[in-house]
Design a protein around this motif. Structure first.
Motif, PDB file in Angstrom:
ATOM      1  N   MET A 123     -12.501   3.532   1.012  1.00  0.00           N
ATOM      2  CA  MET A 123     -11.703   4.701   0.635  1.00  0.00           C
ATOM      3  C   MET A 123     -10.317   4.316   0.129  1.00  0.00           C
ATOM      4  N   VAL A 124     -10.115   3.054  -0.193  1.00  0.00           N
ATOM      5  CA  VAL A 124      -8.826   2.574  -0.691  1.00  0.00           C
ATOM      6  C   VAL A 124      -8.992   2.144  -2.139  1.00  0.00           C
ATOM      7  N   LEU A 125      -8.114   2.680  -3.004  1.00  0.00           N
ATOM      8  CA  LEU A 125      -8.147   2.338  -4.424  1.00  0.00           C
ATOM      9  C   LEU A 125      -7.244   1.140  -4.694  1.00  0.00           C
ATOM     10  N   THR A 126      -7.634   0.327  -5.657  1.00  0.00           N
ATOM     11  CA  THR A 126      -6.760  -0.732  -6.152  1.00  0.00           C
ATOM     12  C   THR A 126      -6.277  -0.281  -7.520  1.00  0.00           C
ATOM     13  N   VAL A 127      -4.950  -0.308  -7.724  1.00  0.00           N
ATOM     14  CA  VAL A 127      -4.368   0.225  -8.960  1.00  0.00           C
ATOM     15  C   VAL A 127      -3.419  -0.786  -9.584  1.00  0.00           C
ATOM     16  N   ARG A 128      -3.170  -0.596 -10.868  1.00  0.00           N
ATOM     17  CA  ARG A 128      -2.157  -1.382 -11.581  1.00  0.00           C
ATOM     18  C   ARG A 128      -1.368  -0.417 -12.449  1.00  0.00           C
ATOM     19  N   PRO A 129      -0.121  -0.747 -12.754  1.00  0.00           N
ATOM     20  CA  PRO A 129       0.700   0.147 -13.571  1.00  0.00           C
ATOM     21  C   PRO A 129       0.103   0.340 -14.963  1.00  0.00           C
ATOM     22  N   VAL A 130       0.279   1.543 -15.497  1.00  0.00           N
ATOM     23  CA  VAL A 130      -0.166   1.845 -16.856  1.00  0.00           C
ATOM     24  C   VAL A 130       0.980   1.501 -17.786  1.00  0.00           C
ATOM     25  N   GLN A 182       0.822  -1.197   0.000  1.00  0.00           N
ATOM     26  CA  GLN A 182       0.000   0.000   0.000  1.00  0.00           C
ATOM     27  C   GLN A 182       0.854   1.244   0.000  1.00  0.00           C
ATOM     28  N   GLY A 183       0.233   2.347  -0.400  1.00  0.00           N
ATOM     29  CA  GLY A 183       0.898   3.645  -0.392  1.00  0.00           C
ATOM     30  C   GLY A 183      -0.089   4.708  -0.819  1.00  0.00           C
ATOM     31  N   LEU A 184       0.444   5.846  -1.262  1.00  0.00           N
ATOM     32  CA  LEU A 184      -0.398   6.955  -1.703  1.00  0.00           C
ATOM     33  C   LEU A 184      -0.308   7.138  -3.209  1.00  0.00           C
ATOM     34  N   GLU A 199      -6.350  14.594  -6.285  1.00  0.00           N
ATOM     35  CA  GLU A 199      -6.521  14.250  -4.877  1.00  0.00           C
ATOM     36  C   GLU A 199      -5.635  13.069  -4.515  1.00  0.00           C
ATOM     37  N   ARG A 200      -5.150  13.061  -3.282  1.00  0.00           N
ATOM     38  CA  ARG A 200      -4.336  11.936  -2.808  1.00  0.00           C
ATOM     39  C   ARG A 200      -5.240  10.907  -2.151  1.00  0.00           C
ATOM     40  N   TRP A 201      -4.968   9.641  -2.495  1.00  0.00           N
ATOM     41  CA  TRP A 201      -5.773   8.518  -2.000  1.00  0.00           C
ATOM     42  C   TRP A 201      -4.861   7.405  -1.513  1.00  0.00           C
ATOM     43  N   GLN A 202      -5.323   6.655  -0.513  1.00  0.00           N
ATOM     44  CA  GLN A 202      -4.650   5.415  -0.133  1.00  0.00           C
ATOM     45  C   GLN A 202      -4.899   4.423  -1.263  1.00  0.00           C
ATOM     46  N   ALA A 203      -3.889   3.653  -1.600  1.00  0.00           N
ATOM     47  CA  ALA A 203      -4.050   2.682  -2.679  1.00  0.00           C
ATOM     48  C   ALA A 203      -3.243   1.438  -2.373  1.00  0.00           C
ATOM     49  N   ARG A 204      -3.681   0.337  -2.995  1.00  0.00           N
ATOM     50  CA  ARG A 204      -2.919  -0.916  -2.927  1.00  0.00           C
ATOM     51  C   ARG A 204      -2.708  -1.393  -4.353  1.00  0.00           C
ATOM     52  N   LYS A 205      -1.617  -2.109  -4.541  1.00  0.00           N
ATOM     53  CA  LYS A 205      -1.286  -2.607  -5.873  1.00  0.00           C
ATOM     54  C   LYS A 205      -2.083  -3.854  -6.187  1.00  0.00           C
ATOM     55  N   ALA A 206      -2.353  -4.066  -7.475  1.00  0.00           N
ATOM     56  CA  ALA A 206      -3.121  -5.238  -7.897  1.00  0.00           C
ATOM     57  C   ALA A 206      -2.213  -6.439  -8.140  1.00  0.00           C
ATOM     58  N   GLY A 207      -0.990  -6.216  -8.529  1.00  0.00           N
ATOM     59  CA  GLY A 207      -0.087  -7.319  -8.852  1.00  0.00           C
ATOM     60  C   GLY A 207       0.854  -7.661  -7.720  1.00  0.00           C
ATOM     61  N   GLU A 208       1.850  -8.486  -8.061  1.00  0.00           N
ATOM     62  CA  GLU A 208       2.817  -8.943  -7.066  1.00  0.00           C
ATOM     63  C   GLU A 208       3.954  -7.954  -6.848  1.00  0.00           C
ATOM     64  N   GLN A 209       4.393  -7.273  -7.929  1.00  0.00           N
ATOM     65  CA  GLN A 209       5.549  -6.389  -7.837  1.00  0.00           C
ATOM     66  C   GLN A 209       5.185  -5.050  -7.226  1.00  0.00           C
ATOM     67  N   ALA A 210       6.143  -4.481  -6.478  1.00  0.00           N
ATOM     68  CA  ALA A 210       5.963  -3.139  -5.924  1.00  0.00           C
ATOM     69  C   ALA A 210       5.913  -2.129  -7.067  1.00  0.00           C
ATOM     70  N   GLY A 228       6.222   7.804  -8.477  1.00  0.00           N
ATOM     71  CA  GLY A 228       6.360   8.455  -9.773  1.00  0.00           C
ATOM     72  C   GLY A 228       5.761   7.675 -10.925  1.00  0.00           C
ATOM     73  N   ALA A 229       5.474   6.391 -10.720  1.00  0.00           N
ATOM     74  CA  ALA A 229       4.908   5.566 -11.792  1.00  0.00           C
ATOM     75  C   ALA A 229       3.455   5.951 -12.047  1.00  0.00           C
ATOM     76  N   ARG A 230       3.033   5.763 -13.278  1.00  0.00           N
ATOM     77  CA  ARG A 230       1.632   5.987 -13.628  1.00  0.00           C
ATOM     78  C   ARG A 230       0.835   4.718 -13.355  1.00  0.00           C
ATOM     79  N   VAL A 231      -0.355   4.904 -12.824  1.00  0.00           N
ATOM     80  CA  VAL A 231      -1.214   3.768 -12.503  1.00  0.00           C
ATOM     81  C   VAL A 231      -2.639   4.063 -12.957  1.00  0.00           C
TER      82      VAL A 231
END
Length: 133
Positions: A117-124, A83-85, A91-102, A106-109
């Motif tokens: 209130m927690v978003l699930t994201v994956r890299p673009v 997890q991270g921001l 707006e800034r949101w708490q988020a967790r990654k969808a995959g295995e890798q951190a 600076g990466a786009r998601v």
């Protein structure tokens, strides 16, 4: 529940209050019964004319809060492991990654889900994401 029924039910408190005020004004002889009837009719016409304005807000299916962000892209502000921001739509949101890798800062998601209130994201993967700082 049908949109028109929702709207009608929401108008009842105002109509009752207006009716009570008219009743008091008629009882104190400040307003004639005919004028009170006309004012009540004008109140009902006002409600009927405002229905098209309120209808979109009463119809369901519109996303709000974190769920409105699903599909948008953003930028990772603090590393997501797990997890991270992230910043999405300014707006800034708490988020967790969808995959295995951190996912580094600076990466786009892209937001793929929202849980509370927690978003699930994956890299673009592509460079043509619709996010801009």
């Amino acid at each position: 529940m049908a949109t028109l029924l929702k709207y009608c039910l929401l108008q009842i408190p105002g109509l009752l209050l207006f009716g009570l005020i008219l009743y008091i004004l008629v009882a104190w002889d400040w307003v004639s019964l005919q004028l009170a009837g006309i004012l009540l009719l004008v109140w009902l016409i006002k409600d009927a004319l405002l229905y098209p304005v309120y209808r979109p807000a009463l119809e369901g299916g519109q996303s709000a809060g974190a769920h409105a962000l699903v599909g948008l892209t953003g930028k990772v502000r603090t590393e997501l492991d797990p997890q991270g921001l992230v910043e999405v739509a300014g707006e800034r949101w708490q988020a967790r990654k969808a995959g295995e890798q951190a996912i580094p800062a600076g990466a786009r998601v892209r937001v793929i889900a929202a849980h509370g209130m927690v978003l699930t994201v994956r890299p673009v993967e592509s460079d043509n994401a619709d996010y801009s700082d």
